[in-house]
Motif scaffolding. Structure first.
Motif, PDB file in Angstrom:
ATOM      1  N   LYS A 153       0.871  -1.102   0.039  1.00 14.47           N
ATOM      2  CA  LYS A 153       0.039  -0.025   0.023  1.00 14.47           C
ATOM      3  C   LYS A 153       0.720   1.286   0.054  1.00 14.47           C
ATOM      4  CE  LYS A 153      -4.038  -1.919   1.928  1.00 14.47           C
ATOM      5  NZ  LYS A 153      -5.369  -1.846   2.708  1.00 14.47           N
ATOM      6  N   VAL A 154       1.925   1.368   0.823  1.00 11.45           N
ATOM      7  CA  VAL A 154       2.896   2.494   0.777  1.00 11.45           C
ATOM      8  C   VAL A 154       3.561   2.561  -0.536  1.00 11.45           C
ATOM      9  CG1 VAL A 154       5.104   3.250   1.894  1.00 11.45           C
ATOM     10  CG2 VAL A 154       3.353   2.196   3.359  1.00 11.45           C
ATOM     11  N   GLU A 155       3.891   1.531  -1.199  1.00  6.87           N
ATOM     12  CA  GLU A 155       4.739   1.695  -2.229  1.00  6.87           C
ATOM     13  C   GLU A 155       3.688   2.299  -3.479  1.00  6.87           C
ATOM     14  OE1 GLU A 155       6.289  -2.057  -3.649  1.00  6.87           O
ATOM     15  OE2 GLU A 155       7.992  -1.741  -2.411  1.00  6.87           O
ATOM     16  N   GLY A 156       2.277   1.789  -3.486  1.00  7.99           N
ATOM     17  CA  GLY A 156       1.373   2.339  -4.341  1.00  7.99           C
ATOM     18  C   GLY A 156       1.231   3.645  -4.159  1.00  7.99           C
ATOM     19  N   GLY A 157       1.186   4.089  -3.044  1.00 13.72           N
ATOM     20  CA  GLY A 157       0.933   5.437  -2.354  1.00 13.72           C
ATOM     21  C   GLY A 157       2.198   6.259  -2.624  1.00 13.72           C
ATOM     22  N   LEU A 158       3.396   5.834  -2.401  1.00 13.77           N
ATOM     23  CA  LEU A 158       4.441   6.840  -2.838  1.00 13.77           C
ATOM     24  C   LEU A 158       5.090   6.614  -3.999  1.00 13.77           C
ATOM     25  CD1 LEU A 158       6.650   6.068   0.639  1.00 13.77           C
ATOM     26  CD2 LEU A 158       5.372   8.071  -0.139  1.00 13.77           C
ATOM     27  N   SER A 159       4.761   5.905  -4.867  1.00  9.63           N
ATOM     28  CA  SER A 159       5.397   5.604  -6.120  1.00  9.63           C
ATOM     29  C   SER A 159       5.048   7.022  -6.954  1.00  9.63           C
ATOM     30  CB  SER A 159       5.545   4.460  -6.801  1.00  9.63           C
ATOM     31  OG  SER A 159       3.800   4.433  -6.992  1.00  9.63           O
ATOM     32  N   GLN A 160       3.774   7.170  -6.772  1.00 10.90           N
ATOM     33  CA  GLN A 160       3.430   8.277  -7.871  1.00 10.90           C
ATOM     34  C   GLN A 160       3.813   9.510  -7.414  1.00 10.90           C
ATOM     35  OE1 GLN A 160      -0.785   8.227  -7.767  1.00 10.90           O
ATOM     36  NE2 GLN A 160      -0.947   6.871  -9.520  1.00 10.90           N
ATOM     37  N   PRO A 161       4.174   9.991  -5.842  1.00 10.70           N
ATOM     38  CA  PRO A 161       4.650  11.381  -5.702  1.00 10.70           C
ATOM     39  C   PRO A 161       6.295  11.041  -5.870  1.00 10.70           C
ATOM     40  CG  PRO A 161       3.298  10.501  -4.040  1.00 10.70           C
ATOM     41  CD  PRO A 161       3.432   9.481  -4.806  1.00 10.70           C
ATOM     42  N   VAL A 162       6.899  10.052  -5.763  1.00 17.34           N
ATOM     43  CA  VAL A 162       8.543   9.923  -5.801  1.00 17.34           C
ATOM     44  C   VAL A 162       8.699  10.198  -7.210  1.00 17.34           C
ATOM     45  CG1 VAL A 162      10.348   8.311  -5.864  1.00 17.34           C
ATOM     46  CG2 VAL A 162       8.670   8.421  -3.785  1.00 17.34           C
ATOM     47  N   GLU A 163       7.746   9.582  -8.184  1.00 19.02           N
ATOM     48  CA  GLU A 163       8.214   9.902  -9.684  1.00 19.02           C
ATOM     49  C   GLU A 163       7.817  11.138 -10.125  1.00 19.02           C
ATOM     50  OE1 GLU A 163       5.641   6.958 -11.766  1.00 19.02           O
ATOM     51  OE2 GLU A 163       6.339   5.083 -10.928  1.00 19.02           O
ATOM     52  N   ALA A 164       6.824  11.798  -9.552  1.00 19.68           N
ATOM     53  CA  ALA A 164       6.510  12.923 -10.027  1.00 19.68           C
ATOM     54  C   ALA A 164       7.840  13.970  -9.394  1.00 19.68           C
ATOM     55  CB  ALA A 164       5.232  13.611  -9.092  1.00 19.68           C
ATOM     56  N   TYR A 165       8.420  13.619  -8.138  1.00 25.43           N
ATOM     57  CA  TYR A 165       9.327  14.446  -7.381  1.00 25.43           C
ATOM     58  C   TYR A 165      10.717  14.331  -8.334  1.00 25.43           C
ATOM     59  CZ  TYR A 165      13.126  15.940  -4.315  1.00 25.43           C
ATOM     60  OH  TYR A 165      14.069  16.799  -3.662  1.00 25.43           O
TER      61      TYR A 165
END
Length: 185
Positions: free
Chosen positions: A62-74
């Protein structure tokens, strides 16, 4: 002219010094930004890995799913910022080259102006020397004539020149009609 050349040399030296300082500062900033962008990406990934290790598998998903988009955007924003920095550094490099070109042209203009000034001074000095040499030569003849006139016993007689002639002196001229004038007493 020497003062102007001195001031121009000082200005050129300051200009070169500032260009070097700007170039050094720009290169140092570029290196720092590249290092920082690499460190930030590594730090974010390392921090995410450490926090995710302690969580259970379901939470990690769940955390990977939630963080992957912001990290990719970052990461995308970091990449865009890196591209913008690179474009800015290229623009600055072009500007520095233009300033160096202007500096070279300015140096040539100063050299040509100084050479033209010296040439003009030499030409003017030569002309004045020639002019006054002719004046001195002309005045030398007049001075010799005035010296002879001042030594001779002559005066004006009713608007005409009268002379006390030395009748015993030798006669001169084609028909022997000229005789020396007596010296003034």
């Amino acid at each position: 002219m020497t003062a102007l050349l001195g001031r121009t040399a000082v200005l050129m030296e300051q200009f070169e010094r500032r260009c070097e300082e700007i170039g050094k500062h720009q290169r140092a900033t570029c290196v720092q930004l590249q290092e920082l962008s690499q460190q930030v990406a590594g730090t974010v990934l390392q921090s995410a890995d450490e926090s995710l290790r302690g969580l259970s598998g379901a939470v990690i998903d769940k955390v990977e799913g939630g963080l992957s988009q912001p990290v990719e955007a970052y990461e995308q924003r970091l990449q865009r910022a890196g591209v913008l920095l690179q474009q800015g550094s290229l623009g600055l490099a072009v500007q520095i080259k233009r300033l160096e070109s202007l500096h070279g042209r300015l140096v040539w203009k100063v050299v040509v102006a100084a050479f033209a000034g010296v040439l003009l001074l030499l030409t003017g000095g030569g002309w004045l020397s020639w002019h006054y040499r002719a004046e001195v030569s002309e005045n030398r003849v007049k001075a010799d004539l005035m010296r002879a006139y001042n030594q001779a016993d002559v005066s004006l007689c009713e608007g005409r020149l009268c002379a006390n002639i030395d009748t015993k002196a030798k006669a001169y001229g084609d028909d022997k009609r000229y005789r020396p004038v007596r010296a003034r007493r």
